[in-house]
Write an enzyme that holds these catalytic residues in place. Structure first.
Site, PDB file in Angstrom:
ATOM      1  N   GLY A 279       4.883  -3.951  -3.005  1.00  0.00           N
ATOM      2  CA  GLY A 279       4.625  -5.371  -3.214  1.00  0.00           C
ATOM      3  C   GLY A 279       5.608  -6.231  -2.461  1.00  0.00           C
ATOM      4  CD  GLU A 298       3.723   1.694   1.060  1.00  0.00           C
ATOM      5  OE1 GLU A 298       3.033   1.920   2.064  1.00  0.00           O
ATOM      6  OE2 GLU A 298       3.470   2.158  -0.060  1.00  0.00           O
ATOM      7  CB  CYS A 333       0.738  -3.400   3.731  1.00  0.00           C
ATOM      8  SG  CYS A 333       0.434  -3.215   1.972  1.00  0.00           S
TER       9      CYS A 333
END
Length: 515
Positions: A279, A298, A333
């Protein structure tokens, strides 16, 4: 939705029952044996419900929150949100797991085989068209993206489970031995679980990220508590039911719905030995401090694509730029945030082709859709700030979507690109503005490196790599990976060394002098 352009000029059942029902599923049985809802029937008049799972039991809560349909604003999902005063059963559940885990190379090794079997069954289930369509449509309901994009998430998850069928789970725990200094002495290295762990995952991949990280944790012998962003947690709640149907012991995983403050309190009290967080960077840094570094992260990234001086295949490159920037409305992402163009590209039709491709995206087929973490107002405000940079200009987009009913708590923006001169980006005050990540269909035109995963070459796509590749940050000891054997071993196990020394003791041995 921006990109900036810079240029130089199921219910639980017995596992054997799961196999028995596959033939019926493939013939499009009306109701899936694990599911508690129909994805296409969730509505304001028939809301879906999301429960918690703790100590092997599905539970509700004293507080039920309501989610708005991101496409029309209906109150279409009710979530049993756990409050701060209701976390004790979850704390107790985690505390029951010892630090040597639910299994390890010396304890209950048959569980490695169990998880190989669970993966086999779950992979087969997801390969069935009716099951695959169920999860694809459920993803679309809560994180609106095109059918093909949502289906891709299901397919990646199914392939991951295929990769860890049979003996592949125990191969993750492969050990090694090194000869010692004398007869009977050897050193052995083992992959060891952490025991009680936590997994926190975001909204943009409601199935793929939580399943891959959850199964990795379980493969290595950990007991996880899983929290998925409440906006999309209904997807993973249904997947948990499928996994139970495929033989997952109901006590092996706890599943919680809560706000961030409650989850933080739970982590502080339960003190898991490792927490995986996917996040925002801001939350990641807070957790790293609160949990005293026992984290794998991550976190968010501002992702660049670089077009060098060699111009060719303009049609293909323009398509890649469009897909990387605006698929899933830029909420990946790895979404292209900025495109650096060599001046040689400025005389081509690249930008006009990108505009034409962006114009094809429609709310009707969800090739563009709601932005779940930025409002329309916030994105337009950011755009206007960028347009105040000398020499910057709007290339395309920059407007709210037409004829939509997306609620105002979400964003509704046409795919947008803004040109910013490279020399201006480097000036004081501009760099932070230009490199602010907008998780939506918004780009500045620049480069091709993502969070420690680099995509190189003419056909390189930040959103089109093979499903079996490592994805995760690089250069930070807290960096997590996902999806591969190496990632699973890095994130979900630690090294444990055992030195065996059985002798024999030399026949003429005597007590030596003190040293």
């Amino acid at each position: 939705m921006y990109r900036v352009v810079a240029s130089r000029a199921f219910r639980a059942g017995a596992p054997q029952k799961a196999f028995g029902c596959w033939c019926n599923l493939s013939r499009s049985a009306h109701t899936l044996p694990f599911a508690t809802l129909e994805a296409d029937e969730i509505s304001g008049s028939k809301p879906g419900e999301v429960y918690n799972l703790v100590q092997g039991k599905w539970t509700g809560s004293s507080n039920w929150s309501t989610l708005l349909d991101p496409l029309n604003g209906e109150q279409f999902i009710r979530i049993a949100e756990v409050g701060e005063k209701e976390i004790q059963p979850f704390v107790e559940s985690l505390s029951k797991c010892p630090k040597h885990g639910l299994h390890n190379p010396f304890k209950s090794p048959e569980r490695y085989l169990l998880y190989g079997d669970i993966s086999t069954k779950a992979a087969h289930m997801l390969s069935l068209p009716k099951v695959s369509n169920f999860f694809t449509r459920l993803i679309q309901r809560v994180s609106p993206k095109s059918y093909q994009q949502a289906l891709g998430e299901v397919q990646v998850t199914q392939k991951f489970l295929e990769n860890f069928c049979g003996d592949q789970v125990r191969f993750l725990a492969r050990s090694f031995a090194v000869p010692g200094n004398h007869l009977g002495q050897q050193s052995h290295g083992y992959r060891w679980p952490y025991g009680p762990v936590a997994i926190i995952t975001p909204f943009n991949f409601p199935l793929e990220i939580p399943v891959l990280q959850l199964m990795g944790a379980l493969y290595m012998g950990n007991k996880p508590i899983l929290k998925v962003d409440s906006k999309v947690s209904i997807v993973m709640e249904q997947m948990m039911r499928l996994l139970h149907y495929c033989g997952l012991p109901v006590e092996d995983v706890d599943f919680i719905n809560s706000d961030g403050k409650t989850m933080n309190k739970l982590l502080m009290e339960a003190n898991p030995r490792m927490t995986l967080f996917t996040g925002s960077s801001r939350v990641a840094e807070k957790l790293a401090v609160d949990l005293k570094g026992r984290v794998k992260l991550e976190d968010a990234g501002f992702d660049w694509k670089i077009l060098g001086p060699d111009v060719n295949e303009v049609d293909y490159v323009s398509w890649v730029c469009d897909q990387d920037a605006y698929a899933c409305s830029g909420q990946k992402c790895s979404a292209q945030s900025v495109l650096f163009m060599h001046e040689n590209w400025s005389s081509t039709s690249l930008l006009s082709k990108m505009k034409d491709l962006a114009d094809r995206r429609k709310l009707e087929d969800l090739t563009v859709g709601p932005v779940l973490t930025f409002t329309t107002e916030a994105m337009l405000e950011h755009m206007n700030k960028l347009l105040k940079v000398p020499g910057s200009k709007l290339l395309f987009g920059g407007e709210e979507l037409k004829n939509h009913s997306i609620p105002s708590i979400y964003g509704a923006l046409k795919p947008t690109a803004i040109f910013v001169p490279l020399e201006e980006i480097l000036k004081d005050g501009n760099y932070e503005l230009v490199t602010r990540e907008i998780f939506g269909p918004f780009q500045e035109v620049i480069g091709n490196t993502v969070n420690g995963t680099t995509y190189a070459g003419l056909r390189a796509r930040t959103t089109g790599a093979p499903q079996n590749h490592w994805f995760g940050p690089s250069g930070d000891p807290r960096g997590a990976g996902i999806g591969t054997p190496e990632a699973i071993k890095l994130v979900w196990s630690s090294h444990r060394e055992i030195i065996y020394d059985y002798g024999p003791i030399p026949g003429n041995w005597e007590i030596p002098p003190s040293t």
